[in-house]
Design an enzyme around this catalytic site. Structure first.
Site, short mmCIF file in Angstrom:
data_model
loop_
_atom_site.label_atom_id
_atom_site.label_comp_id
_atom_site.label_asym_id
_atom_site.label_seq_id
_atom_site.Cartn_x
_atom_site.Cartn_y
_atom_site.Cartn_z
N HIS A 161 -3.40 4.15 5.79
CA HIS A 161 -3.87 3.46 4.59
C HIS A 161 -5.15 4.09 4.05
O HIS A 161 -5.34 4.22 2.84
CB HIS A 161 -4.11 1.98 4.93
CG HIS A 161 -4.78 1.20 3.85
ND1 HIS A 161 -6.12 0.87 3.89
CD2 HIS A 161 -4.31 0.71 2.68
CE1 HIS A 161 -6.43 0.19 2.81
NE2 HIS A 161 -5.35 0.08 2.06
N GLU A 163 -4.24 7.09 2.12
CA GLU A 163 -3.78 6.71 0.78
C GLU A 163 -4.95 6.57 -0.18
O GLU A 163 -4.91 7.05 -1.32
CB GLU A 163 -2.99 5.40 0.87
CG GLU A 163 -2.63 4.78 -0.45
CD GLU A 163 -2.66 3.26 -0.43
OE1 GLU A 163 -3.21 2.66 -1.37
OE2 GLU A 163 -2.14 2.68 0.55
N HIS A 164 -6.03 5.92 0.27
CA HIS A 164 -7.23 5.78 -0.56
C HIS A 164 -7.87 7.13 -0.85
O HIS A 164 -8.25 7.42 -1.99
CB HIS A 164 -8.25 4.87 0.15
CG HIS A 164 -8.00 3.42 -0.03
ND1 HIS A 164 -8.93 2.56 -0.59
CD2 HIS A 164 -6.93 2.64 0.27
CE1 HIS A 164 -8.45 1.33 -0.62
NE2 HIS A 164 -7.24 1.35 -0.09
N GLU A 208 -11.97 -4.66 1.38
CA GLU A 208 -10.56 -5.04 1.22
C GLU A 208 -10.11 -5.89 2.40
O GLU A 208 -9.40 -6.89 2.24
CB GLU A 208 -9.70 -3.79 1.10
CG GLU A 208 -8.22 -4.07 0.85
CD GLU A 208 -7.39 -2.79 0.74
OE1 GLU A 208 -6.18 -2.92 0.49
OE2 GLU A 208 -7.95 -1.68 0.92
#
Length: 408
Positions: A46, A49-50, A126
């Site tokens: 993840h 991905e960022h 987040e």
């Protein structure tokens, strides 16, 4: 017509031309997800991905995020348990720019040190946001309960300790050990010919060296039903129950999709919605979900209600499960359920951005893309006896794990 081309390095390109739109949707689907992390790497996929948007060999952050947005397009990405997707939607005249940008962020990310530190804090925020949203966090915690001590049970976002500790080299090492060019697909749907779609991306993709990985996923094998109650600062009680289910290769997966749609699918006439919301007014929403993975699957039910109606709501859910286990659907009931499921799938096909990603995933997982009519045929052939059998395999209340959030 769906057209597919496989390059010498194993990367595949899939395309469908749609002439009645001004848009092109395109994206990379990589067969890498959070389940492919070690425990020490939890959250790294993840984080990657960022970081894909934070700098490449050719572009800085501003140039990446401004490249398509300034043209009215959209650039996005997401990570699941088994896939990472980088994708875009643009006017057809800007497709070449979108394809070039997607190639750049997928294969040329540099993971700048300063950007890692900034994005680390973004991800921690987040994570805090998800913790403050009990509807989201209960789903993650049910995964942990169902897939205990397995990578499928870990949170896609990771945990604070791992996220705070990732270095630049961790990204390069993870990609090097997990990226297999046989498991990469570039998918395109829109108002563009196959020849033109290829011209914009084939040359760049052909330059990627062929790469095979020795990594294999650890299968989930041992499920033990359990129950857990957690007290939180919330105003209503939340209930979740679930278990492993059929994998995406199982012959009964479409039949379970149909059955889940009857029980608690998105329509207002699902049995759970009619029983808990329409008849008693106990819930605002209730859903059941079925998600297949490569070696197993997940079935779950989620709802929120006042604490005083929680026990009664659970009894109603169990009653609906028992009905499907012991009472065969009538001919008209089954026919209407099939038509509803087929209609929903047909409408979903009109969402070309989502369909583009479905094509990529299907090509990776199955090596082909089944026409929707073939899936419809499997649904239409489903018998009431088969659904009864599946209900007894999946809906046994003693084979479910239960998670409850109660207000403090």
């Amino acid at each position: 017509m769906i057209q597919i081309k496989e390059l010498a390095n194993g990367i595949r390109i899939v395309h469908q031309e749609v002439t009645h739109t001004r848009l092109v949707h395109c994206g990379f689907v990589l067969n890498i997800g959070s389940r492919d992390e070690s425990k020490e790497q939890e959250g790294l996929a993840h984080f990657w991905e960022h970081m894909a948007f934070k700098g490449t060999k050719r572009r800085k952050t501003f140039h990446i995020i401004n490249r398509l947005e300034s043209l009215g397009g959209e650039l996005n990405a997401y990570t699941t348990k088994e896939k990472i997707c980088f994708y875009a939607s643009v006017l057809k005249e800007h497709y070449t720019k979108a394809a070039d940008l997607l190639f750049d962020i997928t294969f040329n990310s540099t993971f700048p040190l300063k950007e890692i530190e900034k994005e680390r804090q973004v991800i921690l925020e987040e994570m805090a946001m998800y913790r403050d949203s009990p509807d989201d966090s209960i789903q993650d915690e049910l995964d942990e309960l169902v897939f205990e001590n397995h990578a499928l049970g870990r949170n896609i976002l990771g945990n604070e300790e791992t996220v705070r500790g990732f270095s630049q080299q961790d990204f390069f090492d993870f990609i090097s050990s997990r990226l297999d060019t046989n498991q990469v697909v570039f998918s395109i749907i829109g108002n563009i010919s196959f020849a033109k779609a290829l011209r914009a991306i084939e040359g760049s993709l052909s330059q990627i060296p062929s790469k095979r990985t020795l990594y294999t996923r650890s299968e989930f094998k041992h499920f033990k039903p359990t129950s857990k109650i957690i007290h939180r600062e919330i105003s209503q009680a939340l209930s979740a129950m679930g278990r492993p289910a059929y994998s995406q290769f199982h012959s009964k997966r479409y039949k379970l999709f149909l059955l889940n749609n009857i029980l608690g699918g998105p329509s207002m006439n699902s049995r759970l919605n009619l029983a808990l919301r329409e008849k008693y007014g106990y819930v605002y929403s209730i859903e059941s979900t079925y998600q297949p993975f490569s070696d197993t699957g997940f079935f779950g039910i989620f709802f929120g209600t006042e604490e005083k109606t929680l026990a009664k709501s659970k009894q109603i859910v169990q009653r609906e499960l028992q009905k499907l286990r012991f009472k065969k659907l009538g001919t008209m009931q089954l026919h209407m359920a099939k038509e509803q499921a087929i209609g929903q799938m047909a409408m979903a096909e009109e969402n070309y951005a989502a369909l583009m990603l479905v094509f990529g995933k299907s090509l990776i997982d199955h090596g082909k893309i089944d026409p929707l009519e073939r899936i419809f045929e499997q649904i239409r052939k489903t018998t009431a006896e088969e659904l009864l059998e599946i209900s007894n395999e999946i809906f046994d209340p003693e084979q479910l794990s239960y998670l409850t959030y109660l207000p403090n």
